[in-house]
Motif scaffolding. Structure first.
Motif, PDB file in Angstrom:
ATOM      1  N   THR A  53       0.938  -1.086   0.203  1.00 34.47           N
ATOM      2  CA  THR A  53      -0.004  -0.116   0.147  1.00 34.47           C
ATOM      3  C   THR A  53       0.801   1.059  -0.046  1.00 34.47           C
ATOM      4  N   LEU A  54       0.328   2.083  -0.674  1.00 32.53           N
ATOM      5  CA  LEU A  54       1.312   3.498  -1.012  1.00 32.53           C
ATOM      6  C   LEU A  54       0.472   4.563  -0.768  1.00 32.53           C
ATOM      7  N   ARG A  55       0.407   5.291   0.279  1.00 31.98           N
ATOM      8  CA  ARG A  55      -0.198   6.576   0.765  1.00 31.98           C
ATOM      9  C   ARG A  55       0.656   7.679   0.675  1.00 31.98           C
ATOM     10  N   LEU A  56       0.131   8.690  -0.140  1.00 34.63           N
ATOM     11  CA  LEU A  56       1.023   9.944  -0.318  1.00 34.63           C
ATOM     12  C   LEU A  56       0.003  11.220  -0.456  1.00 34.63           C
ATOM     13  N   TRP A  57       0.619  12.355  -0.312  1.00 38.57           N
ATOM     14  CA  TRP A  57       0.114  13.671  -0.365  1.00 38.57           C
ATOM     15  C   TRP A  57       0.782  14.410  -1.399  1.00 38.57           C
TER      16      TRP A  57
END
Length: 120
Positions: A53-57
């Motif tokens: 899982t990749l979570r970015l802003w």
């Protein structure tokens, strides 16, 4: 490529794509269900899975992408950034730990012969 290398690569690609913050979660599992019928071994299976899982802003907007199995890092970053364009800006909230966390394996490995013996 090891998990640590792919996580680092995802973070580097996210930063290079304009993300101001990002985090990667990875999990692996291995199970070996065994089935008995009338005290005889009927079926032995093996199942292994890996998830990333990749979570970015980017521009203050969160984006999330999840993949199971082999991952093309560029595509995962591209998906997370694409989804971020659909979201409203919000405060960046990363997990408290900034280091890699490795959790201990749960359960114990039992040889097939022992499982068959127990089944009898």
């Amino acid at each position: 490529m090891t998990n640590d290398q792919s996580a680092e690569q995802l973070l580097e690609l996210a930063a290079a794509s304009g993300a101001e913050a990002a985090e990667v979660f990875q999990s692996q599992s291995l199970s070996k269900p065994i089935f008995f019928e009338a005290n005889r071994l009927k079926q032995l299976e093996s199942s292994q899975s890996e998830g990333t899982t990749l979570r970015l802003w980017r521009d203050g907007r969160p984006g999330l992408a999840v993949a199971y199995g082999p991952v093309e890092p560029e595509k995962l970053v591209e998906r997370a950034i694409s989804l971020s364009t659909l979201n409203q800006p919000e405060t960046v909230e990363l997990t408290a730990s900034t280091t890699l966390s490795h959790y201990p394996d749960i359960g114990e490995s039992v040889p097939v012969e022992q499982l068959v013996s127990w089944g009898k």
